[in-house]
Design a protein around this motif. Structure first.
Motif, PDB file in Angstrom:
ATOM      1  N   HIS A 247       0.850  -1.196   0.000  1.00  0.00           N
ATOM      2  CA  HIS A 247       0.000   0.000   0.000  1.00  0.00           C
ATOM      3  C   HIS A 247       0.883   1.242   0.000  1.00  0.00           C
ATOM      4  N   VAL A 248       0.825   1.995  -1.089  1.00  0.00           N
ATOM      5  CA  VAL A 248       1.628   3.209  -1.218  1.00  0.00           C
ATOM      6  C   VAL A 248       0.696   4.382  -1.486  1.00  0.00           C
ATOM      7  N   ARG A 249       0.711   5.356  -0.600  1.00  0.00           N
ATOM      8  CA  ARG A 249      -0.096   6.567  -0.767  1.00  0.00           C
ATOM      9  C   ARG A 249       0.700   7.609  -1.549  1.00  0.00           C
ATOM     10  N   SER A 250       0.024   8.326  -2.407  1.00  0.00           N
ATOM     11  CA  SER A 250       0.663   9.397  -3.165  1.00  0.00           C
ATOM     12  C   SER A 250       0.870  10.619  -2.287  1.00  0.00           C
ATOM     13  N   ARG A 251       1.903  11.367  -2.605  1.00  0.00           N
ATOM     14  CA  ARG A 251       2.126  12.640  -1.903  1.00  0.00           C
ATOM     15  C   ARG A 251       1.214  13.736  -2.427  1.00  0.00           C
ATOM     16  N   HIS A 252       0.557  13.460  -3.572  1.00  0.00           N
ATOM     17  CA  HIS A 252      -0.327  14.463  -4.164  1.00  0.00           C
ATOM     18  C   HIS A 252      -1.726  14.370  -3.553  1.00  0.00           C
ATOM     19  N   PRO A 253      -2.356  15.517  -3.300  1.00  0.00           N
ATOM     20  CA  PRO A 253      -3.708  15.485  -2.722  1.00  0.00           C
ATOM     21  C   PRO A 253      -4.718  14.952  -3.731  1.00  0.00           C
ATOM     22  N   ASN A 254      -5.797  14.394  -3.194  1.00  0.00           N
ATOM     23  CA  ASN A 254      -6.911  13.897  -4.007  1.00  0.00           C
ATOM     24  C   ASN A 254      -6.508  12.785  -4.967  1.00  0.00           C
TER      25      ASN A 254
END
Length: 436
Positions: A125-132
């Motif tokens: 699971h990798v979350r982006s640093r970009h919003p939305n």
């Protein structure tokens, strides 16, 4: 096949029992054959791969002890993976290949385990640093693993560093299918694509995602089609690179082994011919679909496992042809598979002893393969030229009533995300753009 008294799985179990592994709380053994949580446990636990060195020593010893058959009696690959190919692959595997590099590659990403419906599910699971960022769950197939998709993580989570725009970012979730990789092995029947399709929405819910999209190829394509049929709350659309588009009359003709129905266009006729060829090359699927437990040899012999996983015989000959062409290729600027990448995947199967447990998925599934399923949620399709068949747009529009994207690309085969990650990531950005 030779038999060694102490199996890799036994070595792992012995090492753990003897305290030979000093595991941190965030680390677990590389052979998760035991379920570690009850069905009521919804916790998400950090996971880190740490294969005991004894298991790698055992692997090399088994490769070196292989009892080889005689050379094939033909000059082509009609009898299977050639002896020369397997001998050279085995030589490199035992002498020069380094699993620790693959381990480091996987451990570079956040990995977790959670218990869903009584079974431990491993996932990246990798979350982006970009919003939305748009949440995306991606499902691999056979004979694959999460290693197929890790090249996508950077381009999808950080598009500005890979030729895209910030508003095209994704949060990426890549689960290991039950019986595959570091997920648990089902101890009872029922873990087919339909059940996975019910489990992935639960996984996304636990990650606090209320809206998301899903992608799949090979068995992953079956899973996302089933997700599309079940239409869980929050699922906006699916993307498939192995679409199930074959009309009922065409599917009937294929199963009967008869001529193509009349009235097909040139593109449809070509797809029919490709499917005829595919159905002649899936003996491996028929055996796993009927007698998966008989495949004891692939749990006992690394070379036996490697040959079984390599003899996939897709349209472009992947992955066996990739081995033949990649025996001396240590890197690839164009995206094609390298020798080490192929061995990373095979070694993952060996170390987790999932050759047989993964095969049972073919036994579990009782539905059709390429026939249209009646998915009614939004669907995006990318057609790769080296796929088992190239789905015509006409069939695709009929199969998916809410088709939001269809594109044919110039390069890539059955393992498209693994072979051509740049093209694949671009396709996913374009496929889901209208849902932002």
């Amino acid at each position: 096949m030779f038999i060694l008294a102490t199996s890799a799985a036994a070595i792992l179990a012995t090492s753990l029992a003897a305290g030979a592994l000093a595991l941190l709380p965030s680390q677990v053994a590389a052979d998760p054959t035991q379920q570690r949580a009850s069905t009521e446990d919804t916790a998400i636990r950090p996971f880190r791969i740490n294969v005991p060195e004894q298991a790698l020593v055992d692997l090399r010893r088994r490769i070196e002890m292989t009892r080889w058959p005689e050379k094939e009696t033909v000059a082509d690959q009609s009898q299977g993976v050639p002896l020369a190919t397997m001998r050279e692959l085995a030589r490199y595997w035992a002498a020069d290949y380094n699993w620790r590099k693959a381990e480091e590659k996987l451990n570079a990403y956040p990995q977790f385990v959670t218990n869903i419906d009584g079974l431990d599910i491993h996932f990246i699971h990798v979350r982006s640093r970009h919003p939305n960022a748009l949440p995306l769950v991606i499902t691999h197939g056979w004979p694959g693993s999460v290693l197929e998709q890790i090249k996508l993580i950077g381009p999808l989570t950080d598009p500005t560093a890979h030729g895209g725009m910030a508003e095209e970012a994704f949060d990426v979730v890549i689960p290991s299918m039950p019986g595959y990789g570091f997920s648990g092995k089902p101890t009872s029947t029922g873990w087919g694509p339909e059940r996975m399709a019910r489990s992935w929405p639960e996984l996304m819910k636990r990650l606090s995602y209320t809206r998301y999209v899903a992608q799949g190829g090979d068995w992953g394509a079956f899973v996302v089609d089933q997700m599309g049929l079940q239409a869980p709350a929050g699922l906006l659309a699916i993307h498939t690179n192995m679409p199930a588009t074959v009309p009922a009359d065409v599917d009937k003709a294929l199963l009967a082994g008869g001529p193509a129905p009349s009235g097909l266009s040139a593109e449809e006729t070509r797809a029919y011919d490709q499917l005829v060829r595919t159905f002649k090359q899936v003996d491996y699927a028929r055996l796993m679909g009927s007698r998966p437990q008989t495949l004891y040899g692939i749990a006992d012999s690394p070379v036996g496992l490697a040959a079984w996983l390599l003899d996939h015989n897709d349209a472009d000959g992947q992955p066996a042809a990739a081995v033949a062409s990649a025996l001396n290729r240590t890197s690839s600027a164009t995206g094609e598979l390298t020798r080490d990448e192929i061995l990373d995947n095979i070694t993952l199967y060996w170390l987790t002893n999932t050759g047989v447990s993964a095969s049972r998925l073919y036994w579990e599934y009782k539905g059709g393969f390429f026939n249209a399923k009646g998915v009614s949620i939004p669907v995006a399709v990318t057609v790769f030229p080296g796929e088992q068949y190239e789905a015509p747009r006409s069939w695709t529009e009929r199969a998916y009533s809410k088709l939001i994207y269809y594109n044919r690309v110039e390069k890539g085969g059955h393992f498209a995300a693994w072979e051509q990650p740049t093209i694949f990531a671009q396709e996913l950005r374009a496929a889901f753009r209208s849902l932002r």
